[in-house]
Write a protein that holds these residues in place. Structure first.
Motif, short mmCIF file in Angstrom:
data_model
loop_
_atom_site.label_atom_id
_atom_site.label_comp_id
_atom_site.label_asym_id
_atom_site.label_seq_id
_atom_site.Cartn_x
_atom_site.Cartn_y
_atom_site.Cartn_z
N ASP A 1 1.21 -1.27 -0.10
CA ASP A 1 -0.25 0.09 -0.10
C ASP A 1 0.90 1.75 -0.01
O ASP A 1 0.15 2.33 -0.89
CB ASP A 1 -0.50 -0.06 1.07
N GLU A 2 1.98 1.47 0.59
CA GLU A 2 3.21 2.40 0.70
C GLU A 2 3.57 2.69 -0.63
O GLU A 2 3.83 3.83 -1.06
CB GLU A 2 3.95 1.93 1.29
N TYR A 3 4.19 1.57 -1.16
CA TYR A 3 4.40 1.59 -2.83
C TYR A 3 3.28 2.09 -3.46
O TYR A 3 3.90 3.12 -4.47
CB TYR A 3 4.99 0.01 -2.97
N ASP A 4 2.65 1.90 -3.94
CA ASP A 4 1.31 2.00 -3.91
C ASP A 4 1.10 3.74 -3.83
O ASP A 4 0.87 4.48 -4.91
CB ASP A 4 -0.44 0.85 -3.80
N ARG A 5 1.23 3.80 -2.77
CA ARG A 5 0.76 6.13 -2.70
C ARG A 5 1.75 6.64 -2.81
O ARG A 5 1.49 7.34 -3.49
CB ARG A 5 0.79 5.43 -1.04
N ASN A 6 3.14 6.15 -2.64
CA ASN A 6 3.69 6.77 -3.35
C ASN A 6 4.41 6.22 -4.72
O ASN A 6 5.35 8.07 -5.07
CB ASN A 6 5.52 6.59 -1.99
N LEU A 7 4.49 5.61 -4.94
CA LEU A 7 5.02 5.05 -6.14
C LEU A 7 3.74 4.83 -7.32
O LEU A 7 4.31 3.36 -8.04
CB LEU A 7 6.09 4.61 -6.37
N PRO A 8 3.05 5.39 -7.87
CA PRO A 8 2.04 4.58 -8.00
C PRO A 8 1.98 4.33 -10.29
O PRO A 8 3.24 5.23 -10.04
CB PRO A 8 1.07 6.29 -8.56
N VAL A 9 1.60 3.59 -10.57
CA VAL A 9 2.22 3.40 -11.97
C VAL A 9 0.66 3.26 -12.40
O VAL A 9 -0.51 2.71 -12.39
CB VAL A 9 2.21 1.68 -11.23
N PRO B 1 16.95 6.07 2.07
CA PRO B 1 15.48 5.62 1.88
C PRO B 1 14.92 5.49 0.40
O PRO B 1 15.30 6.32 -0.15
CB PRO B 1 15.05 6.53 2.95
N TYR B 2 14.18 5.12 -0.09
CA TYR B 2 13.62 4.92 -1.51
C TYR B 2 12.95 5.64 -1.65
O TYR B 2 13.27 5.98 -2.74
CB TYR B 2 12.64 3.18 -1.27
N MET B 3 12.47 7.11 -1.64
CA MET B 3 11.80 8.09 -2.10
C MET B 3 12.75 9.82 -1.14
O MET B 3 12.80 10.15 -1.80
CB MET B 3 10.33 8.11 -0.93
N GLU B 4 13.54 9.21 -0.76
CA GLU B 4 14.66 10.40 -0.58
C GLU B 4 15.57 10.87 -2.03
O GLU B 4 15.26 11.69 -1.58
CB GLU B 4 15.87 9.43 0.17
N TYR C 1 10.20 -4.26 -7.71
CA TYR C 1 8.72 -3.42 -6.49
C TYR C 1 8.13 -2.70 -7.07
O TYR C 1 6.81 -2.35 -6.57
CB TYR C 1 9.43 -3.01 -4.93
N ARG C 2 8.50 -2.12 -8.40
CA ARG C 2 7.30 -1.71 -9.22
C ARG C 2 7.20 -2.16 -10.94
O ARG C 2 8.12 -2.90 -10.73
CB ARG C 2 7.51 -0.01 -9.11
#
Length: 341
Positions: A50-58, A308-311, A114-115
């Motif tokens: 859910d966090e990946y989907d929220r922060n890194l939408p495809v 961190p992956y969003m940094e 992961y995406r």
């Protein structure tokens, strides 16, 4: 280092390439031990789906837009990692295609995506040219090469750094153009569209190559330029920061679009020679005189780095805000289609 010193790579008698840049220092055993200690002692939580989907939408792209790109404009789409589709002046170019689930020589271990890709290879528009920056598994994916060959066959022309042509030919790629730094070539207009000539230029990067345990630096690594009379694009591949980027900017800039790596940079004692951080990526954006740059090489695979992956995205946004310049450096979503003049 003078500009003239950067015009050719150095090749030694044993047939291996070596960076001509003083800053390059391949990590030795001590740094490797420290890195693995730091990596396995890290207690950073693994993000949830859910966090990946929220922060890194495809985003599922509108395929009709890819099949009919706007005339006179440059259209681009980040597919993931260093894979980008560039469409301009009738040409469709793909960089470092990787659709595989893992970037590894073994199908069940190694960095796992992961995406997901926003589209399949079968959903791509007709591709004229593919560039490969180097032979590491997160940039040269054998299943993707095979699938692209199956889909497009001899229509497709591959552009690779010196020393990589035989690998491509052995995997069934029949139209392979092998280039060294500063050399250029043009794909054939096999679709008969009477397009403006496209020049593809192999340009320097500060990196290294390895596909097996026995071929370190036997093939070159590079960045790439795609240039017509109307538009020019630069693709970084993998690189540390080096003086070559100012030379590229002077020789070929300004660029309408640059796709610049921003991830896999921490810890610096391990990564600095081979991977730029966001601050260095922003400097390259300026070195190239790029009118627009997008961040790539992040947000798709866990690459063993400790940031961190969003940094990367957060730092680029901060740098852009602080700079306030008229030429932006941005990040984009997987699958989002963008256009510019």
């Amino acid at each position: 280092m003078e500009d003239d010193d950067l015009m050719v790579p150095i090749r030694y008698n044993d047939g291996s390439f070596e960076n001509p840049f003083p800053r390059f220092d391949f990590p030795g055993g001590g740094k490797m031990c420290r890195y693995f200690r730091d990596r396995f002692s890290s207690n950073a939580p693994t993000p949830t789906r859910d966090e990946y989907d929220r922060n890194l939408p495809v985003i599922k792209p509108q395929l009709s837009k890819l099949q009919n790109p706007p005339e006179g404009k440059l259209q681009y789409m980040w597919i993931g990692h260093a894979t980008v589709l560039y469409q301009f002046d009738g040409w469709n170019v793909l960089s470092d295609p990787i659709w595989g689930e893992r970037c590894s020589p073994i199908s069940f271990i190694g960095p796992k995506r992961y995406r997901p890709p926003p589209l399949t290879i079968d959903e791509l528009p007709d591709i004229d040219a593919v560039v490969i920056s180097h032979n590491h598994y997160d940039h040269l994916c054998i299943s993707s090469v095979t699938a692209l060959n199956s889909r497009f066959g001899d229509q497709l022309q591959w552009f690779v750094p010196e020393g990589l042509g035989s690998w491509m030919s052995a995997r069934g790629c029949r139209r392979v153009t092998e280039l060294s730094w500063w050399e250029s070539a043009s794909p054939d207009d096999l679709r008969g569209m009477k397009r403006d000539k496209l020049d593809i230029v192999c340009t320097p990067a500060q990196h290294w190559s390895l596909r097996s345990g026995f071929d370190r630096n036997k093939s070159l690594w590079s960045s790439w330029i795609f240039k017509t009379e109307k538009h020019s694009v630069w693709f970084s591949g993998d690189t540390g920061y080096c003086p070559a980027f100012k030379v590229i900017g002077k020789k070929y800039g300004p660029f309408d679009l640059s796709a610049i790596a921003i991830g896999a940079y921490c810890p610096r004692y391990m990564m600095a020679a081979q991977h730029i951080n966001p601050e260095e990526a922003f400097q390259i954006h300026k070195d190239l005189q790029s009118k627009l740059s997008i961040g790539i090489h992040w947000g798709t695979f866990p690459m063993g780095s400790l940031e961190p992956y969003m940094e990367p995205k957060e730092i680029i946004e901060r740098l852009q805000q602080e700079d306030g310049g008229q030429f932006p450096f941005i990040t984009v979503s997987h699958g989002a289609i963008h256009t510019q003049d």
